[in-house]
Enzyme design. Structure first.
Site, mmCIF file in Angstrom:
data_model
loop_
_atom_site.group_PDB
_atom_site.id
_atom_site.type_symbol
_atom_site.label_atom_id
_atom_site.label_comp_id
_atom_site.label_asym_id
_atom_site.label_seq_id
_atom_site.Cartn_x
_atom_site.Cartn_y
_atom_site.Cartn_z
ATOM 1 N N HIS A 278 0.855 -1.203 0.000
ATOM 2 C CA HIS A 278 0.000 0.000 0.000
ATOM 3 C C HIS A 278 0.891 1.255 0.000
ATOM 4 C CE1 HIS A 278 -3.752 2.294 1.328
ATOM 5 N NE2 HIS A 278 -2.783 3.157 1.555
ATOM 6 N N GLU A 279 1.953 1.225 0.826
ATOM 7 C CA GLU A 279 2.837 2.402 0.926
ATOM 8 C C GLU A 279 3.714 2.570 -0.301
ATOM 9 O OE1 GLU A 279 0.751 3.086 4.057
ATOM 10 O OE2 GLU A 279 2.131 4.511 3.110
HETATM 11 O O1 K2U Z 1 -3.106 5.864 3.850
HETATM 12 C C1 K2U Z 1 -2.146 5.191 4.240
HETATM 13 O O2 K2U Z 1 -1.167 4.936 3.535
HETATM 14 C C2 K2U Z 1 -2.237 4.580 5.595
HETATM 15 C C3 K2U Z 1 -3.180 3.432 5.581
HETATM 16 C C4 K2U Z 1 -2.363 2.215 5.276
HETATM 17 C C5 K2U Z 1 -3.087 0.955 4.992
HETATM 18 C C6 K2U Z 1 -4.444 0.886 4.735
HETATM 19 C C7 K2U Z 1 -5.059 -0.338 4.477
HETATM 20 C C8 K2U Z 1 -4.321 -1.494 4.436
HETATM 21 C C9 K2U Z 1 -2.970 -1.423 4.670
HETATM 22 C C10 K2U Z 1 -2.372 -0.220 4.947
HETATM 23 C C11 K2U Z 1 -3.891 3.520 6.920
HETATM 24 O O3 K2U Z 1 -3.213 2.784 7.862
HETATM 25 S S1 K2U Z 1 -5.582 3.148 6.807
HETATM 26 C C12 K2U Z 1 -6.141 2.989 8.393
HETATM 27 C C13 K2U Z 1 -5.780 1.710 9.052
HETATM 28 C C14 K2U Z 1 -5.386 1.767 10.355
HETATM 29 C C15 K2U Z 1 -5.073 0.601 11.026
HETATM 30 C C16 K2U Z 1 -5.155 -0.627 10.373
HETATM 31 C C17 K2U Z 1 -5.544 -0.669 9.041
HETATM 32 C C18 K2U Z 1 -5.868 0.497 8.373
HETATM 33 NI NI NI Z 2 -2.918 5.188 1.785
#
Ligand code: K2U
Ligand code: NI
Length: 184
Positions: free
Chosen positions: A154-155
């Site tokens: 995702h990152e």
């Molecule tokens: O926007 C971002 O990159 C941060 C996301 C990363 C992410 C989302 C979904 C699946 C994997 C990574 C945020 O963490 S979304 C909010 C969140 C918080 C805790 C657990 C899962 C998602």
């Molecule tokens: Ni994101």
């Protein structure tokens, strides 16, 4: 400290650009940004601070999500008991190996830069090997699977101008590809 107001939302072109390679040694400015990004994730996972500062919880944050088009992301992943299982600054990360087998989160994905729910499975490689540099510029290779692999993909997607919903099957958002694992 970084707040939600500092998070760039979808529609801003910086989220759709391929970010620039980070050069070493890191400038003081880049070092501070990295620290601020990791601090944001820590604050966002602290119930009191998240409430006080109205932070959405995050397990990852890419530099272009705070408007800086540099190839670096902070990752802070707790386990079910809130023990940190991954705390890394991924600088110039690349996926150098990935499994054919896919995985997707059963509840779909969200994004700090997307203020709406976009339902659907986000198929990602279940196992990946990434190569990145740490804050000292040392090259590190790490093999990840399941949830950690999802977060890092995702990152790394962010750093290449992709958002999670780009990967959702438009015809059938909950289509399960052959052998795809669904992670609940
Ligand atoms: O926007 C971002 O990159 C941060 C996301 C990363 C992410 C989302 C979904 C699946 C994997 C990574 C945020 O963490 S979304 C909010 C969140 C918080 C805790 C657990 C899962 C998602
Ligand atoms: Ni994101």
């Amino acid at each position: 400290m970084l707040l939600m107001k500092d998070i760039v939302r979808e529609g801003n072109d910086v989220l759709r650009k391929v970010t620039d390679e980070v050069t070493f040694p890191l400038s003081d400015e880049t070092k501070k940004l990295a620290e601020d990004m990791m601090t944001f994730l820590k604050n966002s996972q602290n119930p009191e601070l998240a409430k006080k500062h109205q932070l959405r919880p995050g397990v990852g944050l890419a530099a272009n999500q705070v408007g800086v088009s540099k190839a670096m992301s902070a990752v802070l992943i707790p386990d079910a008991d809130d023990n940190i299982i991954m705390e890394e600054m991924l600088i110039n990360p690349k996926v150098i190996r990935q499994s054919v087998r896919k995985v997707a989160l059963g509840e779909g994905e969200g994004c700090l830069s997307v203020d709406r729910n976009v339902p659907g499975y986000v198929p990602r490689a279940n196992k990946i090997t990434i190569r990145y540099q740490n804050m000292d510029g040392e090259f590190i290779e790490k093999t990840l699977k399941g949830y950690e692999a999802i977060v890092c993909q995702h990152e790394i997607d962010h750093l290449n101008g992709h958002l999670f919903y780009d990967r959702i099957n438009q015809e059938n958002p909950f289509f399960v590809e052959t052998n795809m694992l669904i992670l609940e």
